[in-house]
Scaffold this motif. Structure first.
Motif, PDB file in Angstrom:
ATOM      1  N   GLU A   1       0.859  -1.196   0.000  1.00 34.60           N
ATOM      2  CA  GLU A   1       0.000   0.000   0.000  1.00 34.60           C
ATOM      3  C   GLU A   1       0.891   1.240   0.000  1.00 34.60           C
ATOM      4  O   GLU A   1       1.760   1.380   0.848  1.00 34.60           O
ATOM      5  CB  GLU A   1      -0.907  -0.020   1.233  1.00 34.60           C
TER       6      GLU A   1
ATOM      7  N   THR B   1      -9.836   6.098  -0.881  1.00 41.14           N
ATOM      8  CA  THR B   1     -11.285   6.138  -1.152  1.00 41.14           C
ATOM      9  C   THR B   1     -12.097   5.451  -0.054  1.00 41.14           C
ATOM     10  O   THR B   1     -13.140   5.970   0.383  1.00 41.14           O
ATOM     11  CB  THR B   1     -11.598   5.429  -2.496  1.00 41.14           C
ATOM     12  N   SER B   2     -11.625   4.302   0.381  1.00 39.32           N
ATOM     13  CA  SER B   2     -12.436   3.489   1.304  1.00 39.32           C
ATOM     14  C   SER B   2     -12.748   4.217   2.602  1.00 39.32           C
ATOM     15  O   SER B   2     -13.856   4.110   3.136  1.00 39.32           O
ATOM     16  CB  SER B   2     -11.733   2.161   1.598  1.00 39.32           C
TER      17      SER B   2
ATOM     18  N   ALA C   1     -19.430   6.362   2.659  1.00 39.37           N
ATOM     19  CA  ALA C   1     -20.521   6.615   3.599  1.00 39.37           C
ATOM     20  C   ALA C   1     -20.852   5.368   4.411  1.00 39.37           C
ATOM     21  O   ALA C   1     -21.509   5.462   5.445  1.00 39.37           O
ATOM     22  CB  ALA C   1     -21.752   7.086   2.829  1.00 39.37           C
ATOM     23  N   GLY C   2     -20.429   4.220   3.923  1.00 40.26           N
ATOM     24  CA  GLY C   2     -20.630   2.980   4.675  1.00 40.26           C
ATOM     25  C   GLY C   2     -22.016   2.381   4.548  1.00 40.26           C
ATOM     26  O   GLY C   2     -22.377   1.461   5.282  1.00 40.26           O
ATOM     27  N   LEU C   3     -22.811   2.847   3.591  1.00 38.25           N
ATOM     28  CA  LEU C   3     -24.142   2.270   3.393  1.00 38.25           C
ATOM     29  C   LEU C   3     -24.012   0.865   2.817  1.00 38.25           C
ATOM     30  O   LEU C   3     -23.181   0.633   1.934  1.00 38.25           O
ATOM     31  CB  LEU C   3     -24.939   3.114   2.398  1.00 38.25           C
TER      32      LEU C   3
ATOM     33  N   VAL D   1       4.024   0.520  -5.506  1.00 43.06           N
ATOM     34  CA  VAL D   1       4.388  -0.378  -6.602  1.00 43.06           C
ATOM     35  C   VAL D   1       4.615   0.480  -7.841  1.00 43.06           C
ATOM     36  O   VAL D   1       3.749   1.269  -8.240  1.00 43.06           O
ATOM     37  CB  VAL D   1       3.276  -1.425  -6.836  1.00 43.06           C
TER      38      VAL D   1
ATOM     39  N   GLY E   1     -17.833  -0.713  -3.448  1.00 42.03           N
ATOM     40  CA  GLY E   1     -16.654  -1.410  -2.929  1.00 42.03           C
ATOM     41  C   GLY E   1     -16.700  -1.742  -1.455  1.00 42.03           C
ATOM     42  O   GLY E   1     -16.175  -2.771  -1.039  1.00 42.03           O
TER      43      GLY E   1
ATOM     44  N   SER F   1     -19.683  -1.834   0.616  1.00 44.30           N
ATOM     45  CA  SER F   1     -20.830  -2.717   0.889  1.00 44.30           C
ATOM     46  C   SER F   1     -20.640  -4.081   0.240  1.00 44.30           C
ATOM     47  O   SER F   1     -21.065  -5.096   0.788  1.00 44.30           O
ATOM     48  CB  SER F   1     -22.113  -2.070   0.380  1.00 44.30           C
TER      49      SER F   1
ATOM     50  N   LEU G   1     -25.507   1.980  -3.278  1.00 45.32           N
ATOM     51  CA  LEU G   1     -25.359   2.694  -2.012  1.00 45.32           C
ATOM     52  C   LEU G   1     -26.536   2.600  -1.090  1.00 45.32           C
ATOM     53  O   LEU G   1     -27.400   3.310  -0.981  1.00 45.32           O
ATOM     54  CB  LEU G   1     -24.982   4.152  -2.243  1.00 45.32           C
TER      55      LEU G   1
HETATM   56  C1  LIG Z   1     -17.838  10.022  -0.677  1.00 49.28           C
HETATM   57  C2  LIG Z   1     -17.920   8.543  -0.984  1.00 49.28           C
HETATM   58  C3  LIG Z   1     -18.956   7.785  -0.438  1.00 49.28           C
HETATM   59  C4  LIG Z   1     -19.024   6.424  -0.720  1.00 49.28           C
HETATM   60  N1  LIG Z   1     -19.980   5.690  -0.096  1.00 49.28           N
HETATM   61  C5  LIG Z   1     -20.032   4.349  -0.275  1.00 49.28           C
HETATM   62  C6  LIG Z   1     -20.978   3.549   0.417  1.00 49.28           C
HETATM   63  O1  LIG Z   1     -21.791   4.048   1.187  1.00 49.28           O
HETATM   64  N2  LIG Z   1     -20.970   2.207   0.188  1.00 49.28           N
HETATM   65  C7  LIG Z   1     -20.087   1.613  -0.682  1.00 49.28           C
HETATM   66  O2  LIG Z   1     -20.118   0.392  -0.865  1.00 49.28           O
HETATM   67  N3  LIG Z   1     -19.171   2.348  -1.336  1.00 49.28           N
HETATM   68  C8  LIG Z   1     -19.120   3.692  -1.165  1.00 49.28           C
HETATM   69  N4  LIG Z   1     -18.192   4.438  -1.819  1.00 49.28           N
HETATM   70  C9  LIG Z   1     -17.308   3.760  -2.767  1.00 49.28           C
HETATM   71  C10 LIG Z   1     -16.202   3.033  -2.044  1.00 49.28           C
HETATM   72  O3  LIG Z   1     -15.510   3.962  -1.244  1.00 49.28           O
HETATM   73  C11 LIG Z   1     -15.255   2.385  -3.058  1.00 49.28           C
HETATM   74  O4  LIG Z   1     -15.992   1.513  -3.922  1.00 49.28           O
HETATM   75  C12 LIG Z   1     -14.212   1.549  -2.335  1.00 49.28           C
HETATM   76  O5  LIG Z   1     -13.588   2.310  -1.338  1.00 49.28           O
HETATM   77  C13 LIG Z   1     -13.173   1.049  -3.310  1.00 49.28           C
HETATM   78  O6  LIG Z   1     -12.161   0.414  -2.559  1.00 49.28           O
HETATM   79  P1  LIG Z   1     -10.752   0.126  -3.212  1.00 49.28           P
HETATM   80  O7  LIG Z   1     -10.005  -0.689  -2.235  1.00 49.28           O
HETATM   81  O8  LIG Z   1     -10.971  -0.413  -4.586  1.00 49.28           O
HETATM   82  O9  LIG Z   1     -10.110   1.584  -3.420  1.00 49.28           O
HETATM   83  P2  LIG Z   1      -9.218   2.461  -2.419  1.00 49.28           P
HETATM   84  O10 LIG Z   1      -9.816   2.549  -1.088  1.00 49.28           O
HETATM   85  O11 LIG Z   1      -8.907   3.745  -3.110  1.00 49.28           O
HETATM   86  O12 LIG Z   1      -7.909   1.616  -2.282  1.00 49.28           O
HETATM   87  C14 LIG Z   1      -6.957   1.534  -3.301  1.00 49.28           C
HETATM   88  C15 LIG Z   1      -5.598   1.657  -2.637  1.00 49.28           C
HETATM   89  O13 LIG Z   1      -4.584   1.393  -3.607  1.00 49.28           O
HETATM   90  C16 LIG Z   1      -3.465   2.167  -3.252  1.00 49.28           C
HETATM   91  N5  LIG Z   1      -2.583   2.260  -4.414  1.00 49.28           N
HETATM   92  C17 LIG Z   1      -2.861   2.854  -5.607  1.00 49.28           C
HETATM   93  N6  LIG Z   1      -1.803   2.724  -6.421  1.00 49.28           N
HETATM   94  C18 LIG Z   1      -0.856   2.036  -5.750  1.00 49.28           C
HETATM   95  C19 LIG Z   1       0.460   1.609  -6.071  1.00 49.28           C
HETATM   96  N7  LIG Z   1       1.002   1.846  -7.269  1.00 49.28           N
HETATM   97  N8  LIG Z   1       1.168   0.940  -5.140  1.00 49.28           N
HETATM   98  C20 LIG Z   1       0.635   0.676  -3.906  1.00 49.28           C
HETATM   99  N9  LIG Z   1      -0.603   1.075  -3.547  1.00 49.28           N
HETATM  100  C21 LIG Z   1      -1.345   1.737  -4.473  1.00 49.28           C
HETATM  101  C22 LIG Z   1      -4.069   3.506  -2.835  1.00 49.28           C
HETATM  102  O14 LIG Z   1      -3.181   4.252  -2.025  1.00 49.28           O
HETATM  103  C23 LIG Z   1      -5.325   3.056  -2.100  1.00 49.28           C
HETATM  104  O15 LIG Z   1      -5.142   2.978  -0.697  1.00 49.28           O
HETATM  105  C24 LIG Z   1     -18.074   5.808  -1.566  1.00 49.28           C
HETATM  106  C25 LIG Z   1     -17.041   6.573  -2.102  1.00 49.28           C
HETATM  107  C26 LIG Z   1     -16.958   7.928  -1.803  1.00 49.28           C
HETATM  108  C27 LIG Z   1     -15.811   8.711  -2.355  1.00 49.28           C
END
Ligand SMILES: Cc1cc2nc3c(=O)[nH]c(=O)nc-3n(C[C@H](O)[C@H](O)[C@H](O)COP(=O)(O)OP(=O)(O)OC[C@H]3O[C@@H](n4cnc5c(N)ncnc54)[C@H](O)[C@@H]3O)c2cc1C
Length: 416
Positions: free
Chosen positions: A37, A45-46, A50-52, A176, A349, A351, A416
């Motif tokens: 990470e 993003t995570s 909102a956590g719904l 990475v 992502g 939920s 959501l």
């Molecule tokens: C305001 C808001 C509200 C939301 N509400 C909801 C909700 O209520 N319910 C729901 O299900 N979803 C919700 N979502 C969507 C949800 O947040 C995303 O679908 C989810 O967080 C995606 O997770 P992820 O692990 O794919 O992405 P991320 O959490 O972004 O994780 C990806 C990680 O990869 C890392 N990374 C990137 N490139 C590299 C690299 N080259 N080397 C090492 N690490 C790297 C980043 O630093 C990051 O930590 C919401 C999003 C937002 C912005």
């Protein structure tokens, strides 16, 4: 935190997807897993979600993914010793138009096929749960008693605890930068600390997943689209027992947060990034757009009594990853052995994290289901991708998130 080293399986990205995949794969017997990470675990993003957690969807597959996730959230604390702060408040979906009422009927049918309990409630029953400003505006209400919400950071820590107990290593501040490829197979991962041998890579880099795919010459339409919500100050009449509320005709969702409400929504004209421009320098932490928040606030105060004086306590925003067809990108990359995608969550992502991790596990098996095969990154590899067109289509998926039309077409993303 431990340093990076050689490992059998490397997960790129420690967001909720990377953490869930690490836990589910370790539970399934995969060993020698490391998660790399570049910032902090659940730091992007995570942590802003909102956590719904909504299970009522317009396709049976998506409903089952959400149901699998809820089953996981209910049992995580017992399994890992760390609570995901899951609140099974139930959820209410309110219809303000006749078209929406028809959509609710369709959603109830899908729920019945998937084995999910939902009920239609009368306006009086709804008014007993929440103070409606204009009860006469509500034409129908769909109640799902097993829905709820959670704290994304707590969920991540719960996955991490479970994964660590099974030997998974989490390495933070480790970016990475590339991969070694030999004879058509990934053989190493390149970081500022050195190059480390690995046999299997899972790209769980969230909105940066397209950039991480480009490191092996793969162009994928992973499109970050801005999403925002605000949290009100103290409100009256909304105790801790208030369910999650969705009013798709007004494009908003609401849930309790502290002694106020969290309110977010899907603007009609979204802000997105062109996938070809996303790279290591792309920041996914937008400033609050007060015009958009103002529209959400106006819908909130028009619909619900007792919130107009609450004010805004804080705002949160980010850029979740969307895809042009509104579907996840999961599975092995055809033609490059050992490179697997776990991305394109279309704001599902958190939920869907447990269900999505199950799909990733299934994609690694000898005989994945037709549904899992249909999520393969291969669907975007049949010809060149037009990044401008991909951006436009993914943005439309976002803008139509609560549209009746999306549901009628099979509703890839009602969420959501
Ligand atoms: C305001 C808001 C509200 C939301 N509400 C909801 C909700 O209520 N319910 C729901 O299900 N979803 C919700 N979502 C969507 C949800 O947040 C995303 O679908 C989810 O967080 C995606 O997770 P992820 O692990 O794919 O992405 P991320 O959490 O972004 O994780 C990806 C990680 O990869 C890392 N990374 C990137 N490139 C590299 C690299 N080259 N080397 C090492 N690490 C790297 C980043 O630093 C990051 O930590 C919401 C999003 C937002 C912005």
């Amino acid at each position: 935190m431990e340093p990076a080293r050689d490992s059998a399986l490397t997960i790129v990205g420690g967001g909720i997807i990377g953490c869930a995949v690490a836990y589910v794969l370790a539970q399934a017997g995969y060993r020698d897993i490391q998660v790399l990470e570049r910032s902090q675990i659940c730091g992007e993003t995570s942590s802003r979600a909102a956590g719904l957690v909504g299970q009522v969807r317009t396709s049976v597959e998506r409903t089952k993914i959400a149901m699998a996730s809820v089953a996981m959230f209910q049992s995580l604390e017992e399994k890992t010793g760390v609570t995901p702060d899951w609140v099974q408040s139930g959820s209410l979906r309110l219809a303000l138009t006749p078209e929406r009422v028809v959509e609710f009927d369709q959603m109830a049918r899908v729920a019945a096929i998937a084995g999910l309990e939902v009920q239609r409630l009368s306006v009086d029953e709804v008014s007993e749960m929440i103070p409606l400003a204009k009860p006469e505006a509500v034409l129908a209400a769909l109640w799902c008693p097993t829905d709820g919400y959670l704290q994304p950071n707590s969920l991540a820590m719960s996955y991490v605890a479970g994964a660590r107990q099974l030997g998974v290593r989490f390495v933070t501040n480790c970016e990475v930068m590339g991969f070694g490829v030999r004879d058509g197979a990934v053989c190493s991962v390149i970081t500022p600390d050195g190059e480390f041998a690995t046999e299997l890579v899972i790209n769980a880099a969230g909105p940066w997943a397209g950039w991480v795919a480009r490191m092996v010459g793969l162009e994928l339409p992973i499109v970050p689209v801005r999403h925002e919500y605000f949290i009100t100050g103290s409100t009256t009449g909304y105790g801790s027992g208030v369910p999650v509320l969705r009013v798709p005709d007004e494009r908003i969702y609401v849930r309790p947060e502290l002694d106020g409400l969290l309110c977010g929504g899907w603007e009609a004209q979204a802000l997105s990034m062109n996938p070809k421009e996303v790279d290591e320098g792309s920041r996914m932490n937008p400033e609050a757009d007060w015009e958009v928040m103002g529209e959400f606030a106006s819908s909130l105060t028009t619909l619900f009594a007792g919130v107009s004086e609450a004010g805004v306590r804080s705002t949160v925003g980010g850029f979740p990853a969307f895809t042009p067809d509104g579907r996840f990108v999961i599975g092995r990359v055809p033609g490059l052995h050992g490179y697997v995608m776990a991305a394109g969550c279309n704001a599902h992502g958190v939920s869907g994290s447990a269900g999505i991790a199950d799909l990733v596990l299934e994609s690694l098996s000898e005989d994945p289901s037709p549904y899992v095969i249909s999520l393969s990154p291969g669907r975007f590899m049949e010809g060149p991708i037009d990044p401008d067109e991909a951006q436009l289509q993914a943005q439309r998926v976002y803008e139509n998130y609560y549209a009746v039309a999306a549901a009628a077409q099979g509703g890839a993303t009602i969420g959501l």
